[in-house]
Design a protein around this motif. Structure first.
Motif, PDB file in Angstrom:
ATOM      1  N   ASP A 183       0.880  -1.172   0.000  1.00  0.00           N
ATOM      2  CA  ASP A 183       0.000   0.000   0.000  1.00  0.00           C
ATOM      3  C   ASP A 183       0.913   1.216   0.000  1.00  0.00           C
ATOM      4  OD1 ASP A 183      -1.723   2.083   0.406  1.00  0.00           O
ATOM      5  OD2 ASP A 183      -2.413   1.415   2.389  1.00  0.00           O
ATOM      6  N   PRO A 184       1.177   1.824  -1.151  1.00  0.00           N
ATOM      7  CA  PRO A 184       2.197   2.880  -1.211  1.00  0.00           C
ATOM      8  C   PRO A 184       1.901   4.078  -0.323  1.00  0.00           C
ATOM      9  CG  PRO A 184       0.955   2.741  -3.279  1.00  0.00           C
ATOM     10  CD  PRO A 184       0.583   1.544  -2.473  1.00  0.00           C
ATOM     11  N   ALA A 189       4.896   9.996   3.665  1.00  0.00           N
ATOM     12  CA  ALA A 189       4.486  10.956   4.695  1.00  0.00           C
ATOM     13  C   ALA A 189       5.228  12.271   4.479  1.00  0.00           C
ATOM     14  CB  ALA A 189       4.779  10.413   6.090  1.00  0.00           C
ATOM     15  N   ARG A 190       4.548  13.356   4.776  1.00  0.00           N
ATOM     16  CA  ARG A 190       5.193  14.668   4.700  1.00  0.00           C
ATOM     17  C   ARG A 190       5.884  14.926   6.042  1.00  0.00           C
ATOM     18  NH1 ARG A 190       4.032  17.382   0.242  1.00  0.00           N
ATOM     19  NH2 ARG A 190       2.187  16.805  -0.983  1.00  0.00           N
ATOM     20  N   VAL A 191       7.184  14.893   6.024  1.00  0.00           N
ATOM     21  CA  VAL A 191       7.967  15.136   7.236  1.00  0.00           C
ATOM     22  C   VAL A 191       8.975  16.238   6.952  1.00  0.00           C
ATOM     23  CG1 VAL A 191       7.734  12.725   7.962  1.00  0.00           C
ATOM     24  CG2 VAL A 191       9.763  13.433   6.683  1.00  0.00           C
ATOM     25  N   ASP A 192       9.499  16.818   8.013  1.00  0.00           N
ATOM     26  CA  ASP A 192      10.608  17.763   7.904  1.00  0.00           C
ATOM     27  C   ASP A 192      11.892  16.958   8.046  1.00  0.00           C
ATOM     28  OD1 ASP A 192      12.672  19.577   8.314  1.00  0.00           O
ATOM     29  OD2 ASP A 192      11.422  20.978   9.435  1.00  0.00           O
ATOM     30  N   PRO A 193      12.606  16.678   6.940  1.00  0.00           N
ATOM     31  CA  PRO A 193      13.798  15.831   7.042  1.00  0.00           C
ATOM     32  C   PRO A 193      14.812  16.360   8.054  1.00  0.00           C
ATOM     33  CG  PRO A 193      13.186  16.132   4.743  1.00  0.00           C
ATOM     34  CD  PRO A 193      12.343  17.079   5.547  1.00  0.00           C
ATOM     35  N   ARG A 274       8.890   7.524   9.046  1.00  0.00           N
ATOM     36  CA  ARG A 274       9.567   8.826   9.201  1.00  0.00           C
ATOM     37  C   ARG A 274      10.971   8.793   8.615  1.00  0.00           C
ATOM     38  NH1 ARG A 274       9.720  12.633  13.233  1.00  0.00           N
ATOM     39  NH2 ARG A 274      11.395  11.500  14.264  1.00  0.00           N
ATOM     40  N   LEU A 275      11.700   7.737   8.907  1.00  0.00           N
ATOM     41  CA  LEU A 275      13.071   7.631   8.416  1.00  0.00           C
ATOM     42  C   LEU A 275      13.117   7.475   6.895  1.00  0.00           C
ATOM     43  CD1 LEU A 275      14.656   5.356  11.172  1.00  0.00           C
ATOM     44  CD2 LEU A 275      15.302   7.709  10.627  1.00  0.00           C
ATOM     45  N   LEU A 276      12.199   6.670   6.347  1.00  0.00           N
ATOM     46  CA  LEU A 276      12.164   6.506   4.897  1.00  0.00           C
ATOM     47  C   LEU A 276      11.972   7.848   4.201  1.00  0.00           C
ATOM     48  CD1 LEU A 276       9.972   3.333   4.224  1.00  0.00           C
ATOM     49  CD2 LEU A 276      12.395   3.610   3.707  1.00  0.00           C
ATOM     50  N   ASN A 277      11.114   8.684   4.745  1.00  0.00           N
ATOM     51  CA  ASN A 277      10.789   9.949   4.107  1.00  0.00           C
ATOM     52  C   ASN A 277      11.775  11.064   4.437  1.00  0.00           C
ATOM     53  OD1 ASN A 277       7.862   9.916   2.697  1.00  0.00           O
ATOM     54  ND2 ASN A 277       7.901   8.451   4.382  1.00  0.00           N
ATOM     55  N   ALA A 278      12.651  10.831   5.410  1.00  0.00           N
ATOM     56  CA  ALA A 278      13.628  11.851   5.790  1.00  0.00           C
ATOM     57  C   ALA A 278      15.015  11.568   5.235  1.00  0.00           C
ATOM     58  CB  ALA A 278      13.705  11.966   7.313  1.00  0.00           C
ATOM     59  N   ARG A 303      11.879   7.547  -2.351  1.00  0.00           N
ATOM     60  CA  ARG A 303      13.315   7.541  -2.076  1.00  0.00           C
ATOM     61  C   ARG A 303      14.055   6.789  -3.170  1.00  0.00           C
ATOM     62  NH1 ARG A 303      13.787  11.745   0.639  1.00  0.00           N
ATOM     63  NH2 ARG A 303      11.713  11.939  -0.279  1.00  0.00           N
ATOM     64  N   CYS A 304      15.224   7.279  -3.492  1.00  0.00           N
ATOM     65  CA  CYS A 304      16.087   6.592  -4.435  1.00  0.00           C
ATOM     66  C   CYS A 304      16.819   5.455  -3.724  1.00  0.00           C
ATOM     67  CB  CYS A 304      17.099   7.570  -5.012  1.00  0.00           C
ATOM     68  SG  CYS A 304      18.113   6.850  -6.308  1.00  0.00           S
ATOM     69  N   VAL A 305      17.192   4.420  -4.472  1.00  0.00           N
ATOM     70  CA  VAL A 305      17.852   3.261  -3.885  1.00  0.00           C
ATOM     71  C   VAL A 305      19.146   2.953  -4.629  1.00  0.00           C
ATOM     72  CG1 VAL A 305      15.686   2.237  -3.092  1.00  0.00           C
ATOM     73  CG2 VAL A 305      16.589   1.609  -5.328  1.00  0.00           C
TER      74      VAL A 305
END
Length: 390
Positions: A183-184, A189-193, A274-278, A303-305
């Motif tokens: 489920d993408p 999530a919109r986070v402040d990195p 949170r970590l994935l999006n930051a 995120r790029c991999v």
């Protein structure tokens, strides 16, 4: 459309006290999506407490015992079969078994319409090596036997299909590739990195490379660790976060002495998102990877991999279009990380392309429909055999 009564057999789920790896989310979410489509789904697994219905899936729990993993899974299979028989009126249409842990149950119920899914192999879990201890041989034997007696087999990637055909002589006509779904939106999530980085004592502008997974030989965290000095020689400010647990942690901590590395251990689902999006990029340095859930999770977060060119990672990444694939070597991993960090705009484009691929190929609505196609084919073949016998 015909509705089915489905039985899942799996040694872990997201709704029990036993959650080990990617098998739990893969099977739990598939069961829930099938239930959303109107099918009656029962999930037989380990766990404490009474049976429960969660997200329209009926969970039936047992507490196995045993002096070793093989004996433990034997008692678990026997208990799951007992629970299954108590709910087999009216009879189940399809019995879906996940990985070797429940092959004893598959053996007992082998005359029914059965599906066995290989999410990995014992050979693959050891990083593509043949183990010399007795558990490896016992588990590999059960994987062979399960492929032999199941009415049909699914694998999470074409490379895993090739692996089970090679290892266990499962004929190609018997195997269908069904990737893991996702489920993408659950991983975006919109986070402040900068704020997330500061939480870990990292400068808001410092590039962060994230590893998520078991700290085991198969997942290659040591390869990433060996790549770090070469990365730092070109980009002194890069920081590294390792999320996960495993038997290599002590060894990795020794390797990390003096390096900008943090070991986070087990993290919650919320912190994982949170970590994935930051983070700036996700490294997947596996030696063997049947599918690689962290790939579709990272893509879902745009995120790029940088990933090793193995298994499901090799199949699913379009090189330099939605990620970078490199040989299974520390210097290659270092090159891939540096190549991306040099161009943040390029990283962003690759991450967005990855999310587009997730939306097209890996959403649960797509994957669950493909699995239903496997179920219907098993039932069709069963009816044809009955007609010939009659």
């Amino acid at each position: 459309m015909e509705t089915l009564k489905l039985a899942f057999f799996c040694w872990e789920s997201l709704h029990s006290t036993f959650k080990v790896g990617g098998l739990a989310p893969a099977t739990t979410h598939l069961a829930e999506r099938l239930a959303q489509k109107g099918h009656e789904v029962h999930f037989f697994t380990r766990g404490e407490g009474d049976d429960a219905t969660i997200n329209n899936v009926h969970y039936h729990y047992c507490l196995p015992y045993g002096d070793n993993i093989v004996e433990y899974c034997r008692t678990m299979s026997n208990m799951l079969v007992d629970a299954f028989r108590a709910h087999d009126t009216p009879p189940f249409d399809i019995l879906h078994f996940h990985d070797w842990h429940v092959v004893e149950a598959l053996h007992t119920l082998r005359d029914r319409s059965t599906v066995l899914s290989y999410h990995s192999t014992e050979y693959g879990r050891h990083g593509g090596n043949f183990g010399g201890w007795w558990e490896f041989k016992e588990i590999s034997g059960k994987e062979w036997y399960g492929g032999y007696i199941a009415k049909t087999v699914t694998t999470v990637s074409s490379s895993t299909k090739t692996e089970v055909m090679w290892l266990y002589n499962v004929p190609g006509w018997k195997v269908t590739v069904i990737p893991n779904g996702i489920d993408p939106d659950a991983y975006y999530a919109r986070v402040d990195p900068g704020e997330v980085k500061k939480h870990y004592g990292i400068h808001p502008l410092a590039p962060v490379v994230l590893f998520v997974g078991r700290l085991t030989y198969q997942k290659g965290p040591d390869l990433l660790m060996q790549a770090i000095p070469e990365i730092l020689a070109k980009h002194w400010d890069v920081q590294f976060l390792f999320a996960g647990t495993g038997d290599m942690r002590g060894y990795l901590e020794g390797m990390a002495h003096g390096l900008p590395v943090q070991f986070l251990g087990y993290i919650s689902d919320e912190e994982h998102v949170r970590l994935l999006n930051a983070c700036d990029l996700v490294a997947i340095p596996s030696r063997n990877e049947p599918f690689g859930l962290v790939l579709t999770e990272a893509w879902s977060a745009e995120r790029c991999v940088v990933a090793t060119d193995v298994g499901g990672l090799a199949e699913n990444i379009d090189n330099f279009r939605n990620g970078i694939k490199v040989p299974v070597r520390p210097d290659s991993i270092a090159w891939g990380v540096c190549h991306l960090i040099d161009d943040p705009a390029y990283m962003q484009r690759l991450g967005k392309a990855g999310r587009r691929k997730v939306m097209e190929r890996f959403r649960w609505s797509v994957v669950s429909e493909r699995m239903l196609g496997v179920y219907r084919e098993v039932l069709r073949k069963g009816r044809d055999e009955d007609n010939r016998a009659g």
